[in-house]
Design a protein around this motif. Structure first.
Motif, PDB file in Angstrom:
ATOM      1  N   VAL A   1       0.853  -1.187   0.000  1.00 25.52           N
ATOM      2  CA  VAL A   1       0.000   0.000   0.000  1.00 25.52           C
ATOM      3  C   VAL A   1       0.887   1.235   0.000  1.00 25.52           C
ATOM      4  O   VAL A   1       2.070   1.152   0.328  1.00 25.52           O
ATOM      5  CB  VAL A   1      -0.938   0.045   1.239  1.00 25.52           C
ATOM      6  N   ARG A   2       0.294   2.377  -0.341  1.00 25.25           N
ATOM      7  CA  ARG A   2       1.122   3.578  -0.458  1.00 25.25           C
ATOM      8  C   ARG A   2       0.671   4.700   0.467  1.00 25.25           C
ATOM      9  O   ARG A   2       1.008   5.858   0.244  1.00 25.25           O
ATOM     10  CB  ARG A   2       1.161   4.032  -1.917  1.00 25.25           C
ATOM     11  N   TYR A   3      -0.123   4.358   1.509  1.00 25.22           N
ATOM     12  CA  TYR A   3      -0.550   5.412   2.439  1.00 25.22           C
ATOM     13  C   TYR A   3       0.365   5.514   3.654  1.00 25.22           C
ATOM     14  O   TYR A   3       0.127   6.311   4.535  1.00 25.22           O
ATOM     15  CB  TYR A   3      -2.006   5.216   2.887  1.00 25.22           C
ATOM     16  N   GLY A   4       1.403   4.662   3.731  1.00 25.32           N
ATOM     17  CA  GLY A   4       2.324   4.710   4.870  1.00 25.32           C
ATOM     18  C   GLY A   4       2.528   3.337   5.455  1.00 25.32           C
ATOM     19  O   GLY A   4       2.471   2.335   4.732  1.00 25.32           O
ATOM     20  N   PHE A   5       2.779   3.262   6.796  1.00 26.03           N
ATOM     21  CA  PHE A   5       2.891   1.945   7.433  1.00 26.03           C
ATOM     22  C   PHE A   5       1.641   1.143   7.083  1.00 26.03           C
ATOM     23  O   PHE A   5       0.517   1.642   7.233  1.00 26.03           O
ATOM     24  CB  PHE A   5       2.958   2.085   8.963  1.00 26.03           C
TER      25      PHE A   5
ATOM     26  N   ALA B   1       7.103  -3.172 -15.441  1.00 28.61           N
ATOM     27  CA  ALA B   1       5.753  -3.603 -15.038  1.00 28.61           C
ATOM     28  C   ALA B   1       5.049  -2.505 -14.238  1.00 28.61           C
ATOM     29  O   ALA B   1       5.684  -1.728 -13.521  1.00 28.61           O
ATOM     30  CB  ALA B   1       5.845  -4.873 -14.204  1.00 28.61           C
ATOM     31  N   PHE B   2       3.714  -2.462 -14.370  1.00 28.14           N
ATOM     32  CA  PHE B   2       2.905  -1.610 -13.506  1.00 28.14           C
ATOM     33  C   PHE B   2       2.560  -2.434 -12.271  1.00 28.14           C
ATOM     34  O   PHE B   2       2.019  -3.538 -12.400  1.00 28.14           O
ATOM     35  CB  PHE B   2       1.592  -1.231 -14.195  1.00 28.14           C
ATOM     36  N   ILE B   3       2.847  -1.898 -11.101  1.00 29.20           N
ATOM     37  CA  ILE B   3       2.528  -2.617  -9.866  1.00 29.20           C
ATOM     38  C   ILE B   3       1.398  -1.851  -9.171  1.00 29.20           C
ATOM     39  O   ILE B   3       1.578  -0.704  -8.759  1.00 29.20           O
ATOM     40  CB  ILE B   3       3.764  -2.753  -8.952  1.00 29.20           C
ATOM     41  N   ILE B   4       0.235  -2.499  -9.085  1.00 32.10           N
ATOM     42  CA  ILE B   4      -0.939  -1.839  -8.482  1.00 32.10           C
ATOM     43  C   ILE B   4      -0.965  -2.172  -6.993  1.00 32.10           C
ATOM     44  O   ILE B   4      -1.018  -3.342  -6.613  1.00 32.10           O
ATOM     45  CB  ILE B   4      -2.243  -2.319  -9.158  1.00 32.10           C
ATOM     46  N   PRO B   5      -0.925  -1.132  -6.134  1.00 25.18           N
ATOM     47  CA  PRO B   5      -1.046  -1.384  -4.693  1.00 25.18           C
ATOM     48  C   PRO B   5      -2.527  -1.508  -4.306  1.00 25.18           C
ATOM     49  O   PRO B   5      -3.399  -1.127  -5.094  1.00 25.18           O
ATOM     50  CB  PRO B   5      -0.425  -0.125  -4.094  1.00 25.18           C
ATOM     51  N   GLY B   6      -2.798  -2.004  -3.127  1.00 25.01           N
ATOM     52  CA  GLY B   6      -4.179  -2.073  -2.645  1.00 25.01           C
ATOM     53  C   GLY B   6      -4.815  -0.691  -2.571  1.00 25.01           C
ATOM     54  O   GLY B   6      -5.992  -0.510  -2.857  1.00 25.01           O
ATOM     55  N   HIS B   7      -4.012   0.298  -2.174  1.00 29.51           N
ATOM     56  CA  HIS B   7      -4.473   1.694  -2.095  1.00 29.51           C
ATOM     57  C   HIS B   7      -3.338   2.593  -2.566  1.00 29.51           C
ATOM     58  O   HIS B   7      -2.186   2.364  -2.205  1.00 29.51           O
ATOM     59  CB  HIS B   7      -4.839   2.083  -0.654  1.00 29.51           C
ATOM     60  N   GLY B   8      -3.678   3.611  -3.308  1.00 34.02           N
ATOM     61  CA  GLY B   8      -2.676   4.588  -3.745  1.00 34.02           C
ATOM     62  C   GLY B   8      -2.326   4.425  -5.209  1.00 34.02           C
ATOM     63  O   GLY B   8      -2.882   3.590  -5.921  1.00 34.02           O
ATOM     64  N   GLU B   9      -1.356   5.248  -5.606  1.00 41.28           N
ATOM     65  CA  GLU B   9      -0.987   5.336  -7.021  1.00 41.28           C
ATOM     66  C   GLU B   9      -0.308   4.083  -7.544  1.00 41.28           C
ATOM     67  O   GLU B   9       0.406   3.408  -6.790  1.00 41.28           O
ATOM     68  CB  GLU B   9       0.029   6.475  -7.194  1.00 41.28           C
ATOM     69  N   VAL B  10      -0.450   3.857  -8.820  1.00 36.19           N
ATOM     70  CA  VAL B  10       0.269   2.756  -9.473  1.00 36.19           C
ATOM     71  C   VAL B  10       1.769   2.970  -9.263  1.00 36.19           C
ATOM     72  O   VAL B  10       2.255   4.095  -9.324  1.00 36.19           O
ATOM     73  CB  VAL B  10      -0.022   2.726 -10.988  1.00 36.19           C
TER      74      VAL B  10
END
Ligand code: ZN
Length: 302
Positions: free
Chosen positions: A194-198, A227-236
């Protein structure tokens, strides 16, 4: 909307201290981005959705909240293809913001696919504690349950691609999958990345930091160049972003292990702010450094 707010908002709605019913948003918008010839990213209120859209119809990875369904459908209709019949929907794991939308898709004929532990958790329901917040996940109705389950991996040969789902145990929960679109070079990691932090680690549902680290390392090793890596939340993301996230996970885990070797208790670690180096960048209103230390201590004990 600021970047930060955009990252945090889905989580806020997922984890607000209200009933599950109330936590489901009434109004939301879904953005639609083309990543490759057949793969798209839909960003709504819950977790990121990946969509393979082409002559065989549509495969979705994650189903957002049920309340976002009409916006998801409207976004899919923007794809310039003849068929937007939704054939399959994967759930990357059991949390509401990734699987609450199952029922409306199942009602229009889609088959919901998930790891077998996701189905068992949906049957039972759960109370999920995220930092200071508690969210009740009521038992899913039969229509909303995954009807095709697997234990290790499964592949769909669809829209001239191989869409492969692999289970990685003990990561964000015990039922997480990573879904790769082999030809399109897109990987959806669900909440393992994820890309929102911890990140939130659902330890009571079998999550561990070690599983998160080893899964991220495996994905980094097999993800093709560019490759594009899609996180559960946040930017590609791309490989370098995942690498940075792995460095944070490993660094924070090592800091906790060092403190344990010095026989520090959980409270002493929190008081000594042993994760201060990462706090500014990664601490968020749901998972702060103290909570993340707790997750690491609980994971390592397991
Ligand atoms: Zn989750």
């Amino acid at each position: 909307m600021s970047k930060l707010l955009k990252f945090v908002m889905p989580f806020a709605l997922c984890c607000a201290p209200v009933s599950a019913q109330d936590a489901r948003p009434e109004n939301t918008s879904v953005t639609f981005t083309k990543l490759s010839k057949s793969v798209y990213l839909l960003e709504g209120t819950g977790g990121n959705i990946a969509a393979s859209i082409g002559p065989d119809g549509v495969v979705l990875v994650d189903s957002d909240y049920a309340a976002a369904n009409s916006q998801v459908m409207a976004a899919l209709a923007k794809a310039d293809v003849a068929s937007t019949t939704i054939r399959y929907v994967f759930n990357t794991h059991y949390h509401l913001d990734h699987s609450d939308g199952n029922a409306p898709f199942a009602r229009i004929g889609a088959t919901v696919i998930a790891h077998e532990n996701v189905r068992s958790r949906h049957i039972k329901g759960a109370a999920v504690k995220v930092g200071p917040f508690l969210q009740a996940i009521p038992p899913y109705s039969p229509t909303a349950l995954p009807t095709l389950t697997f234990n290790k991996s499964i592949s769909l040969h669809f829209n001239a691609d191989e869409i492969r789902a692999e289970h990685y145990s003990a990561t964000h929960t015990d039922g997480d999958i990573v879904v790769s679109f082999r030809e399109a070079k897109v990987v959806h990691m669900g909440d393992i990345f994820v890309r929102y932090g911890f990140p939130f680690i659902d330890v009571p549902a079998g999550g561990t930091i070690d599983g998160m680290i080893s899964t991220c390392e495996q994905v980094l090793a097999y993800a093709p160049e560019g490759a594009f890596i899609i996180p559960g939340h946040g930017e590609v993301a791309e490989a370098k972003d995942l690498k940075e996230y792995i460095d944070m996970l490993k660094g924070t885990r090592a800091a906790v292990l060092r403190a344990q070797q010095q026989h520090m208790s959980l409270e002493q670690m929190q008081r000594a702010r042993i994760l201060s180096r990462w706090e500014k960048r990664y601490s968020n209103q749901y998972i702060n450094a103290d909570t993340f230390i707790e997750y690491i201590v609980a994971s390592v004990a397991r």
